[in-house]
Design an enzyme around this catalytic site. Sequence first.
Site, PDB file in Angstrom:
ATOM      1  N   HIS A 122     -60.690 -17.294  21.774  1.00 33.40           N
ATOM      2  CA  HIS A 122     -60.936 -18.578  21.748  1.00 33.40           C
ATOM      3  C   HIS A 122     -60.926 -19.188  20.559  1.00 33.40           C
ATOM      4  CE1 HIS A 122     -64.010 -21.859  23.144  1.00 33.40           C
ATOM      5  NE2 HIS A 122     -62.928 -22.055  23.686  1.00 33.40           N
ATOM      6  N   HIS A 123     -60.411 -20.413  20.483  1.00 33.92           N
ATOM      7  CA  HIS A 123     -60.299 -21.323  19.403  1.00 33.92           C
ATOM      8  C   HIS A 123     -60.789 -22.675  19.678  1.00 33.92           C
ATOM      9  CE1 HIS A 123     -56.970 -18.813  17.083  1.00 33.92           C
ATOM     10  NE2 HIS A 123     -57.985 -18.303  17.039  1.00 33.92           N
ATOM     11  N   GLU A 135     -58.528 -29.496  26.971  1.00 29.60           N
ATOM     12  CA  GLU A 135     -58.460 -30.864  26.102  1.00 29.60           C
ATOM     13  C   GLU A 135     -57.183 -30.997  25.492  1.00 29.60           C
ATOM     14  OE1 GLU A 135     -60.995 -28.811  25.040  1.00 29.60           O
ATOM     15  OE2 GLU A 135     -62.209 -29.220  26.681  1.00 29.60           O
ATOM     16  N   GLU A 194     -55.586 -27.401  30.521  1.00 32.74           N
ATOM     17  CA  GLU A 194     -56.540 -28.150  31.458  1.00 32.74           C
ATOM     18  C   GLU A 194     -56.038 -29.588  31.591  1.00 32.74           C
ATOM     19  OE1 GLU A 194     -61.439 -28.184  31.003  1.00 32.74           O
ATOM     20  OE2 GLU A 194     -60.254 -29.185  29.399  1.00 32.74           O
ATOM     21  N   GLU A 251     -65.498 -26.838  36.065  1.00 31.34           N
ATOM     22  CA  GLU A 251     -66.674 -27.105  35.084  1.00 31.34           C
ATOM     23  C   GLU A 251     -67.580 -28.322  35.591  1.00 31.34           C
ATOM     24  OE1 GLU A 251     -64.730 -26.957  31.345  1.00 31.34           O
ATOM     25  OE2 GLU A 251     -64.702 -29.241  31.373  1.00 31.34           O
TER      26      GLU A 251
END
Lengths: 691, 691
Positions: free
Chosen positions: B377-378, B458, B476, B482
């Site tokens: 995850h970044h 994003e 996404e 979410e």
Amino acid sequence: MRLCISILLLFFLIFSQPCAAQPLSVSSPNASLRLTFSLHNGAPTYQLDRFNRPVILPSRLGFVLKDQPPLAYDFTIAAVDSGQVDQTWIQPWGEKKEIRDRHNELAIVLQEKTPSRRNLILVFRLFDDGLGFRYEFPLQPESEQVAIMDELTEFNLAADAAAWWIGAYQWNRYEYLYQKTRASDITVAYTPVTLETDDGLFLSIHEAALTDYASMALRRTSRTGFQADLVPWSDGIRVRSRTPFKTPWRTVQISDTAGGLITSYLILNLNEPNVLGDVSWVKPGKYVGIWWEMHLDLSTWHSGPRHGATTANAKRYIDFAAEYGFDGVLVEGWNLGWDGDWVNESINFDFTTPYPDFDIEAVARYARDKGVRLIGHHETGGGVRNYAEQMEEAFAFYQRLGVNTVKTGYVGHGQSILRLDENGVEQGEWHHGQYMVQQYRLAVETAAKHQIMLDVHEPIKDTGIRRTYPNMMTREGARGMEYDAWSPDGGNPPDHTTILPFTRLLAGPMDYTPGIFDLLYPEIKPDNRVNTTLAKQLALYVVIYSPLHMAADLPENYRARPGPFQFIVDVPTDWHDTRVLHARIGDYITVVRQQRDGSDWFLGSITDDQGRILDAPLAFLEPGQKYVATIYRDAPDADWRTQPYAIEITEQLVDANTVLSLRLAPGGGQAIRFRPATKADRQKFITSHSD
Amino acid sequence: MRLCISILLLFFLIFSQPCAAQPLSVSSPNASLRLTFSLHNGAPTYQLDRFNRPVILPSRLGFVLKDQPPLAYDFTIAAVDSGQVDQTWIQPWGEKKEIRDRHNELAIVLQEKTPSRRNLILVFRLFDDGLGFRYEFPLQPESEQVAIMDELTEFNLAADAAAWWIGAYQWNRYEYLYQKTRASDITVAYTPVTLETDDGLFLSIHEAALTDYASMALRRTSRTGFQADLVPWSDGIRVRSRTPFKTPWRTVQISDTAGGLITSYLILNLNEPNVLGDVSWVKPGKYVGIWWEMHLDLSTWHSGPRHGATTANAKRYIDFAAEYGFDGVLVEGWNLGWDGDWVNESINFDFTTPYPDFDIEAVARYARDKGVRLIGHHETGGGVRNYAEQMEEAFAFYQRLGVNTVKTGYVGHGQSILRLDENGVEQGEWHHGQYMVQQYRLAVETAAKHQIMLDVHEPIKDTGIRRTYPNMMTREGARGMEYDAWSPDGGNPPDHTTILPFTRLLAGPMDYTPGIFDLLYPEIKPDNRVNTTLAKQLALYVVIYSPLHMAADLPENYRARPGPFQFIVDVPTDWHDTRVLHARIGDYITVVRQQRDGSDWFLGSITDDQGRILDAPLAFLEPGQKYVATIYRDAPDADWRTQPYAIEITEQLVDANTVLSLRLAPGGGQAIRFRPATKADRQKFITSHSD
């Protein structure tokens, strides 16, 4: 199953406790629909929900009667009965052989709290595809005669919707182009009214089993609320009856898809079973006839040098019918009465006397010898008294000649039906009032007595009585192909036949008279033409259901195009099953039907002015079986405006897994016959493929 | 096929005669679409017709440039080339294995009549399902630098239409509910914009192959006319480039059905083929992770007593993943930088240093030993300079640990992307301008170098570059699940996921993160819940295409409902084929997909707030083969508002001729797995049937 309410009524009234518990409700078998009945200060109302969301908001029920207080208030619930039905019945002919009637029923006996203590029974039937309900008037010995001044039944839509409809009380019966508006812009409309809500629900509001009552129109009384508007007699009374009696069923069909309305058999399920007994003499089929040539002014209905119904001309059509296996030959204008202004003035048709140039005995014999039936014709011009007087004799005459089908006609405008009232004075009646409902039913019953099928033009709307009277085959009741011959507005626009399946045809079969091959006739009718491609004419035989279908054009026009004509020769008019593959009201429709007692399938797909490409999965075909698909499609350059004749006929092997891409030209269509492939077929296609 | 225009240009300019003949046109292979190009007083325009009816009226083409005259007027046609392509290529993974690229091309070399005699090349590709066109700027030695101030491309719709769209230039990137208006009420919208004309045509306007250009929005400039609105740099320049270069493709996809847009592969066909070579290391799959628990505030991304990304917690998820065969475990909040207001203030994520309570080496080893991959995850917080500086090291770090997938994040609002301009001053850039397009591409290329797949949150919108960079898996770019955890407006309404397949998902795969089983969490988030039934959560795995799908809920919530969870365990994420059975934008959709390299099929069907009954013919199944259908459906009393957990799981034997009636509750859905029946299955069902 519910036992007979009428018989049990006395029992209920004596032994039942009043059912104070409110509201009452009943769900459809799969629980998607729920009907809720309640009394609001004694006034009966119903509400319809689907998946817990309202479709019909609380809507009133009841009647205004002549010389009696309204039958609409101050009720209590005297008794309640409920039951379930799940049975499958066989249509002797139709768009589907086996019809499943699966519904839950709620019957409510209402009794007035007033001293008169009159009763009214409400019966609701909840199907998975909609609601039917009707009123039953039990025997009321003190006032057997009932004159209904108004039926208070409401249909209060929960939300606005798109609506396809034709206005009621117009001069030209049902023969109008459908208009699309918001439901909230409807004024007063004939049923069926078709609605598409913004949530994507498709509704059809109509009625079933109209046999001795005024037909129901819908009048908008609030933004999206409608009230039953019974077409009145000339004296303002809507319905004359005598207790006990039952009203027709009021129906609301509901589907998530437009096609689901077409394969809903709710209307038929609400009609009474066959009362005619053995109907083996009822046979769907195809016919040709002396008809389109008159619409094109090539010959005349009336006598004279261009008289169409001559012995020689009839024999010419019979020869053609015999050559190509048609069942019948219609002859119009054969009998005395066509001369003069018969529509507006003299209505004195003679139903047993042919014009001198038409030897009906010889023609009938000639037909019989060739294995073809003469199709009879009774144009009444709306003169139903004249017709009623001769009716028995007229059908007996035809029966003797071997005629097994009669096309009737009731041309006449507005309130032009002249009835003699009790003082012997002529009164003008509507085509759609109770008087004419009775007249139309009289013809059905008389025809049945003589084992004759009916094809009614300028009819009362269909409400499914073909289940009860299987000789009531098909009818007009909309703008048919004839408008392309002479309509001042240029004929039926390309979208007309993409609307009919979702509106007029929800009521029942229609004799649209498709199959015009000579699409342009500028020398004869410079302002008219057929507003389709040739392929679309073929597709109409599948899209538009009719147990009697005409090949409406002239024999010479068919002989000029034997390739496309083969589809009309091959297509049946009686079906084992029907499915809708694509449906968008006013835009396009694809229907497939399986031949009754056969293994062929037929596909018809049509579009409006917009060209289309539609994928058709052939899941309906028998799995594992290869079929030869004979495809009649618009050529790449086809366009109804510029290249209406451009057609391609091809064959290919397909199976249940094939997905055909249907390419429909603007104003075009596609017709396909699927027949099981023989070993030779398979060999041929393998060979040609490897060429 | 067209030869390389750039190389041939000189040849053309020397040897070709100017082509005075106007207009030029090209049709799609099946002739349903026709593109017409013409010069109006030297200004280039195009028009698009379908079946001889206009879809796009004459629309301008050209550019306004900085420090140069507009490249928009006074053109002549210097050369014309045309060609045909019909080839099929294989997606290494995807929603369909074999993609057919069949199109006709028209390339036009324009030359200015002015002394500068600049050239502009227009390339049109006509597919049966739509149009793609782009501009090519040939090498212009005297002015290699080009600054585009405005792209004049227009899309002038021939008629008004219903439109589904999200407004451009808002603070929250693409994360808005789609609004439905008339096209004539659009202001400025991100693409894809989806349109449904009143004639029943479905259109999607979008772009393909956006790799080094500003993204295109659509600004309405006349009643139903739109102009390309390129998202600008902070200094107002839209695009900085250097000749020679090519713009992205502008695309108009067209179908007669809403589902036809979904199975159109035009966007992929317009992207360049795979440039990564052997991509056997790219593997679609399913994952779980430490994620939803943070959205529910059960743990935190930042450090502290409730830190989610602990060694122990990660091992718990790895155990769960290994037990049920998931491919990966995502861990968010594992690295330094999450403390403080990281979105708005300090963007100093450290992409190689874990928090002390997260032993990443041990976790990665633990995962590897259990046959599970850690998913990296970044989160950049929009700090792309910080990310770029560490990027190489960050991906190398993960590669060394055996991580083959990284989820990136670019949280940040409006023009919050801080770029250093040539004077070293920070300038705020949009997520959607050329600067960020370059940044996103940099991450794709760097990840590829380390054989790492990307799942971008994003993101820049998808324009099909996964064909060129097959490690660009999913993203996404819309409101995902979410929002049901914390959105102040109560989460995604039931119709949201019936709109996404026809809008956002036309661009490409989406990581929606479905599969929430604990639908109500009143103690944690009293104003939020998941606005679906449980069955709908399952159906989303098929309806929403993503090569990487998350099972987003907590392990304990899956263990509590093993029956429904089995569908998530079984459903693949890589497909041989995809078909759409029902499609009504904003109302319902049914999708079936065939497992890649397998014979199972999977069906997903979902609805909005309205319950539905939809007939699904199973024509896609192999003919003659029996299948066991494991059906996960809403129970009869299910309703997302009142009974969201009511689910039924049943099995039945089906084949290609079966027509299943799908009953979807309000806010509900249905998921089905079809697997070929074994002999034992057939025996079992025969036995159970006769019980």
